[in-house]
Design a protein around this motif. Sequence first.
Motif, PDB file in Angstrom:
ATOM      1  N   ASP A   1       0.837  -1.208   0.000  1.00  0.00           N
ATOM      2  CA  ASP A   1       0.000   0.000   0.000  1.00  0.00           C
ATOM      3  C   ASP A   1       0.869   1.254   0.000  1.00  0.00           C
ATOM      4  OD1 ASP A   1      -2.083  -1.768   0.168  1.00  0.00           O
ATOM      5  OD2 ASP A   1      -2.799  -1.086   2.128  1.00  0.00           O
ATOM      6  N   ASP A   2       0.518   2.189  -0.862  1.00  0.00           N
ATOM      7  CA  ASP A   2       1.200   3.485  -0.891  1.00  0.00           C
ATOM      8  C   ASP A   2       1.014   4.171   0.458  1.00  0.00           C
ATOM      9  OD1 ASP A   2       1.457   6.435  -1.302  1.00  0.00           O
ATOM     10  OD2 ASP A   2       1.825   5.836  -3.373  1.00  0.00           O
ATOM     11  N   ARG A   3       2.057   4.811   0.970  1.00  0.00           N
ATOM     12  CA  ARG A   3       1.967   5.461   2.281  1.00  0.00           C
ATOM     13  C   ARG A   3       0.916   6.567   2.307  1.00  0.00           C
ATOM     14  NH1 ARG A   3       5.776   3.804   5.819  1.00  0.00           N
ATOM     15  NH2 ARG A   3       7.521   2.616   4.945  1.00  0.00           N
ATOM     16  N   LYS A   4       0.604   7.092   1.147  1.00  0.00           N
ATOM     17  CA  LYS A   4      -0.443   8.118   1.075  1.00  0.00           C
ATOM     18  C   LYS A   4      -1.832   7.514   0.918  1.00  0.00           C
ATOM     19  CE  LYS A   4       2.564  11.664  -0.959  1.00  0.00           C
ATOM     20  NZ  LYS A   4       2.791  12.549  -2.127  1.00  0.00           N
TER      21      LYS A   4
ATOM     22  N   GLY B   1      -4.473   1.539   3.918  1.00  0.00           N
ATOM     23  CA  GLY B   1      -5.832   1.017   4.086  1.00  0.00           C
ATOM     24  C   GLY B   1      -6.411   0.470   2.795  1.00  0.00           C
ATOM     25  N   LEU B   2      -5.676   0.618   1.695  1.00  0.00           N
ATOM     26  CA  LEU B   2      -6.181   0.178   0.389  1.00  0.00           C
ATOM     27  C   LEU B   2      -6.502  -1.319   0.377  1.00  0.00           C
ATOM     28  CD1 LEU B   2      -6.795   0.543  -2.617  1.00  0.00           C
ATOM     29  CD2 LEU B   2      -4.335   0.308  -3.085  1.00  0.00           C
ATOM     30  N   THR B   3      -5.589  -2.134   0.904  1.00  0.00           N
ATOM     31  CA  THR B   3      -5.815  -3.584   0.891  1.00  0.00           C
ATOM     32  C   THR B   3      -7.030  -3.959   1.724  1.00  0.00           C
ATOM     33  OG1 THR B   3      -3.458  -4.017   0.548  1.00  0.00           O
ATOM     34  CG2 THR B   3      -4.793  -5.838   1.411  1.00  0.00           C
ATOM     35  N   PHE B   4      -7.201  -3.333   2.885  1.00  0.00           N
ATOM     36  CA  PHE B   4      -8.345  -3.651   3.734  1.00  0.00           C
ATOM     37  C   PHE B   4      -9.656  -3.195   3.107  1.00  0.00           C
ATOM     38  CE2 PHE B   4      -5.392  -4.841   6.971  1.00  0.00           C
ATOM     39  CZ  PHE B   4      -6.115  -5.713   7.778  1.00  0.00           C
ATOM     40  N   ILE B   5      -9.615  -2.094   2.379  1.00  0.00           N
ATOM     41  CA  ILE B   5     -10.809  -1.659   1.648  1.00  0.00           C
ATOM     42  C   ILE B   5     -11.154  -2.683   0.574  1.00  0.00           C
ATOM     43  CG2 ILE B   5     -11.624   0.037  -0.048  1.00  0.00           C
ATOM     44  CD1 ILE B   5     -10.287   2.200   1.641  1.00  0.00           C
ATOM     45  N   MET B   6     -10.135  -3.176  -0.113  1.00  0.00           N
ATOM     46  CA  MET B   6     -10.355  -4.180  -1.155  1.00  0.00           C
ATOM     47  C   MET B   6     -10.986  -5.442  -0.559  1.00  0.00           C
ATOM     48  SD  MET B   6      -9.661  -4.018  -4.424  1.00  0.00           S
ATOM     49  CE  MET B   6     -10.501  -5.091  -5.578  1.00  0.00           C
ATOM     50  N   LEU B   7     -10.500  -5.864   0.601  1.00  0.00           N
ATOM     51  CA  LEU B   7     -11.062  -7.036   1.268  1.00  0.00           C
ATOM     52  C   LEU B   7     -12.532  -6.829   1.607  1.00  0.00           C
ATOM     53  CD1 LEU B   7      -8.148  -7.969   3.704  1.00  0.00           C
ATOM     54  CD2 LEU B   7      -8.924  -9.315   1.754  1.00  0.00           C
TER      55      LEU B   7
ATOM     56  N   TYR C   1       3.976  -3.387  18.312  1.00  0.00           N
ATOM     57  CA  TYR C   1       4.898  -4.494  18.010  1.00  0.00           C
ATOM     58  C   TYR C   1       5.378  -4.420  16.558  1.00  0.00           C
ATOM     59  CZ  TYR C   1       5.385  -9.388  16.256  1.00  0.00           C
ATOM     60  OH  TYR C   1       5.759 -10.544  15.613  1.00  0.00           O
ATOM     61  N   GLU C   2       4.461  -4.230  15.622  1.00  0.00           N
ATOM     62  CA  GLU C   2       4.833  -4.160  14.210  1.00  0.00           C
ATOM     63  C   GLU C   2       5.595  -2.872  13.910  1.00  0.00           C
ATOM     64  OE1 GLU C   2       1.286  -4.758  11.926  1.00  0.00           O
ATOM     65  OE2 GLU C   2       1.184  -6.895  12.409  1.00  0.00           O
ATOM     66  N   GLU C   3       5.190  -1.799  14.526  1.00  0.00           N
ATOM     67  CA  GLU C   3       5.847  -0.508  14.310  1.00  0.00           C
ATOM     68  C   GLU C   3       7.311  -0.547  14.767  1.00  0.00           C
ATOM     69  OE1 GLU C   3       5.695   3.723  16.613  1.00  0.00           O
ATOM     70  OE2 GLU C   3       3.752   2.840  16.102  1.00  0.00           O
ATOM     71  N   VAL C   4       7.560  -1.157  15.918  1.00  0.00           N
ATOM     72  CA  VAL C   4       8.908  -1.213  16.487  1.00  0.00           C
ATOM     73  C   VAL C   4       9.775  -2.262  15.793  1.00  0.00           C
ATOM     74  CG1 VAL C   4      10.228  -1.777  18.566  1.00  0.00           C
ATOM     75  CG2 VAL C   4       8.186  -0.340  18.732  1.00  0.00           C
ATOM     76  N   LEU C   5       9.265  -3.492  15.709  1.00  0.00           N
ATOM     77  CA  LEU C   5      10.050  -4.586  15.132  1.00  0.00           C
ATOM     78  C   LEU C   5      10.420  -4.317  13.679  1.00  0.00           C
ATOM     79  CD1 LEU C   5      11.252  -7.451  15.224  1.00  0.00           C
ATOM     80  CD2 LEU C   5       8.976  -8.336  14.686  1.00  0.00           C
ATOM     81  N   PHE C   6       9.485  -3.770  12.922  1.00  0.00           N
ATOM     82  CA  PHE C   6       9.689  -3.600  11.477  1.00  0.00           C
ATOM     83  C   PHE C   6      10.069  -2.173  11.081  1.00  0.00           C
ATOM     84  CE2 PHE C   6       6.357  -7.106  11.456  1.00  0.00           C
ATOM     85  CZ  PHE C   6       7.301  -8.106  11.347  1.00  0.00           C
ATOM     86  N   GLU C   7      10.538  -1.405  12.040  1.00  0.00           N
ATOM     87  CA  GLU C   7      10.910  -0.014  11.757  1.00  0.00           C
ATOM     88  C   GLU C   7      11.864   0.077  10.564  1.00  0.00           C
ATOM     89  OE1 GLU C   7      12.781   3.895  14.068  1.00  0.00           O
ATOM     90  OE2 GLU C   7      12.909   1.902  14.983  1.00  0.00           O
ATOM     91  N   GLY C   8      11.568   1.003   9.650  1.00  0.00           N
ATOM     92  CA  GLY C   8      12.404   1.184   8.469  1.00  0.00           C
ATOM     93  C   GLY C   8      12.039   0.295   7.307  1.00  0.00           C
ATOM     94  N   THR C   9      11.012  -0.556   7.475  1.00  0.00           N
ATOM     95  CA  THR C   9      10.550  -1.423   6.393  1.00  0.00           C
ATOM     96  C   THR C   9       9.078  -1.147   6.110  1.00  0.00           C
ATOM     97  OG1 THR C   9       9.635  -3.298   7.643  1.00  0.00           O
ATOM     98  CG2 THR C   9      12.032  -3.179   7.451  1.00  0.00           C
ATOM     99  N   ASP C  10       8.578  -1.704   5.025  1.00  0.00           N
ATOM    100  CA  ASP C  10       7.167  -1.511   4.672  1.00  0.00           C
ATOM    101  C   ASP C  10       6.230  -2.344   5.536  1.00  0.00           C
ATOM    102  OD1 ASP C  10       7.425   0.441   2.685  1.00  0.00           O
ATOM    103  OD2 ASP C  10       8.008  -1.058   1.201  1.00  0.00           O
ATOM    104  N   PHE C  11       6.787  -3.256   6.343  1.00  0.00           N
ATOM    105  CA  PHE C  11       5.956  -4.025   7.266  1.00  0.00           C
ATOM    106  C   PHE C  11       5.484  -3.172   8.438  1.00  0.00           C
ATOM    107  CE2 PHE C  11       7.422  -8.673   6.394  1.00  0.00           C
ATOM    108  CZ  PHE C  11       7.302  -8.444   5.027  1.00  0.00           C
ATOM    109  N   ALA C  12       6.135  -2.027   8.650  1.00  0.00           N
ATOM    110  CA  ALA C  12       5.784  -1.154   9.770  1.00  0.00           C
ATOM    111  C   ALA C  12       4.595  -0.243   9.444  1.00  0.00           C
ATOM    112  CB  ALA C  12       6.987  -0.294  10.160  1.00  0.00           C
ATOM    113  N   LYS C  13       4.144  -0.267   8.199  1.00  0.00           N
ATOM    114  CA  LYS C  13       2.993   0.561   7.818  1.00  0.00           C
ATOM    115  C   LYS C  13       1.748   0.145   8.596  1.00  0.00           C
ATOM    116  CE  LYS C  13       4.428   1.064   2.964  1.00  0.00           C
ATOM    117  NZ  LYS C  13       4.121   0.612   1.585  1.00  0.00           N
ATOM    118  N   ASN C  14       0.925   1.121   8.930  1.00  0.00           N
ATOM    119  CA  ASN C  14      -0.364   0.820   9.545  1.00  0.00           C
ATOM    120  C   ASN C  14      -1.295   0.301   8.447  1.00  0.00           C
ATOM    121  OD1 ASN C  14      -2.872   0.766  10.716  1.00  0.00           O
ATOM    122  ND2 ASN C  14      -2.889   2.904  11.322  1.00  0.00           N
TER     123      ASN C  14
ATOM    124  N   THR D   1      -5.477   9.135   4.832  1.00  0.00           N
ATOM    125  CA  THR D   1      -4.975   8.266   3.755  1.00  0.00           C
ATOM    126  C   THR D   1      -6.125   7.654   2.963  1.00  0.00           C
ATOM    127  OG1 THR D   1      -4.838   6.303   5.186  1.00  0.00           O
ATOM    128  CG2 THR D   1      -2.901   7.721   5.060  1.00  0.00           C
ATOM    129  N   MET D   2      -7.230   7.382   3.629  1.00  0.00           N
ATOM    130  CA  MET D   2      -8.370   6.779   2.923  1.00  0.00           C
ATOM    131  C   MET D   2      -9.032   7.761   1.959  1.00  0.00           C
ATOM    132  SD  MET D   2     -10.248   4.200   5.504  1.00  0.00           S
ATOM    133  CE  MET D   2      -9.299   3.079   6.504  1.00  0.00           C
TER     134      MET D   2
END
Length: 446
Positions: A74-77, A80-86, A179-192, A199-200
Amino acid sequence: MYKKFFITLFIVVITITIFMKLNHQKETNVESKSSLNFEIIETNKKNSIIYSYDDSTSLISINMAFKKAGYALDDRKKLGLTFIMLYLFKNSFIVDNPTDLQNVIEENGFKIEFSADHENFYISLKSFAAYKDKLLETLEAFLNPKIVSEKNLDQAKENILQYLEINKGNANFIVNQKYEEVLFEGTDFAKNPYGNKETMQNITVEDILSFTKQRFAEENFNFVISGNISKKEAIAIYQKIEKSIATKHNLSYITFNNQYQTHKENIEIEKDQIVIKAYIPTVAKNHNNFYKYYIANYIIGGSGLNSILSQSLREDNGLTYSVYSYFDNYNDFSVWVIELSTNKKNYSKAIKLLNSTLKKVVNNGIKKEDLIRAKKYLTGSFDIYFNTNARVSAFLLDMKLKSISPSITKTRNNLINSYELDEINQVIKKLVKPKELSIITAGKLK
């Protein structure tokens, strides 16, 4: 007289010996027998199908995944795109008349489910084998959405925002996000993955209509089918789906590269019950020795009330109702996680006891009877688990996504039974590192 006695004794001894050997052979056969029968069919496009035939049912189960098509893309801007698609998929909001599509699904007894995680997008289907053509026709509507109304898109956004609002004070939800924000800091896994109102607002109908065209492709398509269907029919289904999706998958994301630092943090919220999540990265599920780690986890915290952690924190000291551990498995790595909750009064004691219990396990190891119990459960429950085709195909899909050797999968029980106590105790020293364990909590400590 003595001769007759010794002949009788000899016969008895031989009989007992034969019985014991037969019984041992029977037990061995039960342990090595597996209901997980499958074969890998190579396609002419450097891809493969996993196929499991079962003529005891009239159903087929199809599990598909588009690898590296999850919400990390998902683009940082436009979070929520994937969850909307679901949400749109689950409500059939991708055709002119969603009610008609829902009626087709219900009238034919189809079960179509969608899900996603950081890395992958999943579609699972279940149907009577006789209706497979209609099932594929129905699936086409989801693989290539033709229309999405602004009204339905707005409804999807509102639904997710309401979900976020409801979970504002949910300690488990808050801890998992941190947990995801801290562990994955600096990667795209840290995105909300849920995004926010801002963003929506940036997500358009065009983004929805282009979603499957960008993320669903032959290159990242993984396909498993099980049930009462021939190999030829299975290949035909695969090929028909393949024709409905793009050829190339060009999107990528910044993945977790095991750059890990220990983190301790409490998030102060108005909750008297303190939720605790401890974790540390560990070996991937396709690691040669993963099942040694799997056994160690089961004994330490994966076996419910019988686990070492439960015995120490719950049974002996009454500090929690539940404590358990598990592997949070991703495509190429895993995280070992321990979760529990306690009240403010017992918080410090619970943290100290958690650490001292883990240190004790590392220093003293586990007992032989713990290993015997773990082996019996992990091998016995394995075959029992596969009582439906849906479970078979879901398990095989996970195996494919995580690049687990088919030979290891087929010999899993024998592999587990082969491990000795010293091997598991050595692995515990690699898995359990109390000083390096991160701990994130949420609740009212002040």
